[in-house]
Design an enzyme around this catalytic site. Structure first.
Site, mmCIF file in Angstrom:
data_model
loop_
_atom_site.group_PDB
_atom_site.id
_atom_site.type_symbol
_atom_site.label_atom_id
_atom_site.label_comp_id
_atom_site.label_asym_id
_atom_site.label_seq_id
_atom_site.Cartn_x
_atom_site.Cartn_y
_atom_site.Cartn_z
ATOM 1 N N ASP A 8 -7.113 32.422 11.920
ATOM 2 C CA ASP A 8 -5.335 32.400 11.051
ATOM 3 C C ASP A 8 -4.370 33.599 11.205
ATOM 4 O O ASP A 8 -3.418 33.697 11.928
ATOM 5 C CB ASP A 8 -5.842 32.266 9.715
ATOM 6 N N ASP A 58 -5.159 40.996 9.875
ATOM 7 C CA ASP A 58 -4.916 41.918 8.853
ATOM 8 C C ASP A 58 -5.554 43.310 8.525
ATOM 9 O O ASP A 58 -4.926 43.444 9.619
ATOM 10 C CB ASP A 58 -4.520 41.231 7.354
ATOM 11 N N LYS A 77 -0.668 40.923 11.906
ATOM 12 C CA LYS A 77 -0.355 41.996 10.510
ATOM 13 C C LYS A 77 -0.580 43.570 11.231
ATOM 14 O O LYS A 77 -1.414 43.774 10.809
ATOM 15 C CB LYS A 77 -0.653 41.327 9.517
ATOM 16 N N PHE A 125 3.258 38.704 2.446
ATOM 17 C CA PHE A 125 2.397 37.786 2.160
ATOM 18 C C PHE A 125 2.519 36.490 2.749
ATOM 19 O O PHE A 125 3.528 35.863 2.144
ATOM 20 C CB PHE A 125 1.713 38.188 1.014
HETATM 21 P P1 IMP Z 1 -8.495 40.789 7.541
HETATM 22 O O1 IMP Z 1 -7.687 41.321 8.927
HETATM 23 O O2 IMP Z 1 -9.785 41.340 6.927
HETATM 24 O O3 IMP Z 1 -8.152 41.837 6.501
HETATM 25 O O4 IMP Z 1 -8.907 39.953 7.540
HETATM 26 C C1 IMP Z 1 -7.644 38.769 7.587
HETATM 27 C C2 IMP Z 1 -8.398 37.557 6.589
HETATM 28 O O5 IMP Z 1 -6.933 37.548 4.884
HETATM 29 C C3 IMP Z 1 -7.022 35.812 6.465
HETATM 30 O O6 IMP Z 1 -8.614 35.256 7.349
HETATM 31 C C4 IMP Z 1 -6.481 35.454 5.116
HETATM 32 O O7 IMP Z 1 -7.597 35.403 4.978
HETATM 33 C C5 IMP Z 1 -6.322 36.531 4.711
HETATM 34 N N1 IMP Z 1 -5.212 36.777 4.842
HETATM 35 C C6 IMP Z 1 -4.449 38.395 5.194
HETATM 36 N N2 IMP Z 1 -3.432 38.250 5.246
HETATM 37 C C7 IMP Z 1 -2.842 37.535 5.268
HETATM 38 C C8 IMP Z 1 -1.582 36.504 4.099
HETATM 39 O O8 IMP Z 1 -0.438 37.361 4.662
HETATM 40 N N3 IMP Z 1 -1.551 35.478 3.545
HETATM 41 C C9 IMP Z 1 -2.965 35.109 2.812
HETATM 42 N N4 IMP Z 1 -4.354 35.017 3.298
HETATM 43 C C10 IMP Z 1 -3.840 36.664 4.088
HETATM 44 MG MG MG Z 2 -9.203 33.289 6.366
#
Ligand code: IMP
Ligand code: MG
Length: 178
Positions: A101, A104, A132, A153
């Site tokens: 999805d 980040d 992101k 967010f």
């Molecule tokens: P990361 O890349 O390990 O930071 O994790 C990504 C996950 O963090 C995604 O699959 C989402 O579940 C959550 N996430 C990151 N940014 C957002 C946001 O802006 N809104 C809601 N969930 C987010």
């Molecule tokens: Mg997720």
């Protein structure tokens, strides 16, 4: 246009999402023509994107899903995310495409790749609805991105705030209480 009162603004409309999903489906069709393709999604955020993307793909593929423990927002300790539910199918020698999805920090993805590579797939790539880039803590980038987004967010189209708002048919900027 009216929208949920918890949303500051709509960032990406449903029409824009649909348009990009069609393009992503074509990219998959073109890049995985003669391969044993397996799409892997991480529950629960991927659900609306994964579901709609599936119907834009015309080549054959199989699907599987993983559940990871979230290691954010618990306390300040940064521990490794853990696997709650692993994939069930054998991916050895197969072409894996991870459907995300949003990317980040890319930390979850980092551990997921490490884990899935041990199962010896032929290839492993990443397709994400949202990227992101500013949030990155691990140097890891998707092979295909539908939308590059700012470091705000976001909620909707699978993205949650405390497990809610995943059902919004668009991606919006969440209104912070202050
Ligand atoms: P990361 O890349 O390990 O930071 O994790 C990504 C996950 O963090 C995604 O699959 C989402 O579940 C959550 N996430 C990151 N940014 C957002 C946001 O802006 N809104 C809601 N969930 C987010
Ligand atoms: Mg997720």
């Amino acid at each position: 246009m009216s929208f949920d009162s918890r949303i500051k603004e709509i960032l990406i409309t449903e029409e824009e999402i649909n348009r990009e999903i069609k393009k992503a489906g074509k990219w998959i069709d073109n890049n995985y023509k003669n391969s044993d393709l397996i799409l892997i999604g991480f529950l629960r955020g991927c659900v609306p994107f994964f579901g709609r993307l599936m119907t834009s793909i015309t080549i054959d593929f199989v699907t599987d899903f993983m559940v990871w423990s979230s290691f954010k927002g618990q306390d300040s300790r940064q521990t490794k995310p853990e696997i709650i539910t692993d994939i069930l199918i054998d991916i050895k020698g197969k072409d894996v495409l991870i459907i995300e999805d949003i990317i980040d920090t890319a930390e979850t993805l980092h551990y997921a790749l490490e884990h899935l590579k041990k199962k010896q797939p032929k290839s492993i790539k990443i397709l994400t609805m949202l990227n992101k880039q500013e949030g990155r803590k691990v140097n890891l980038n998707p092979d295909y991105t539908c939308f590059d987004v700012e470091n705000k967010f976001l909620v909707g189209f699978g993205l949650d705030y405390k497990e809610q708002l995943r059902n919004l048919p668009y991606v919006g900027v969440f209104k912070t209480s202050k």
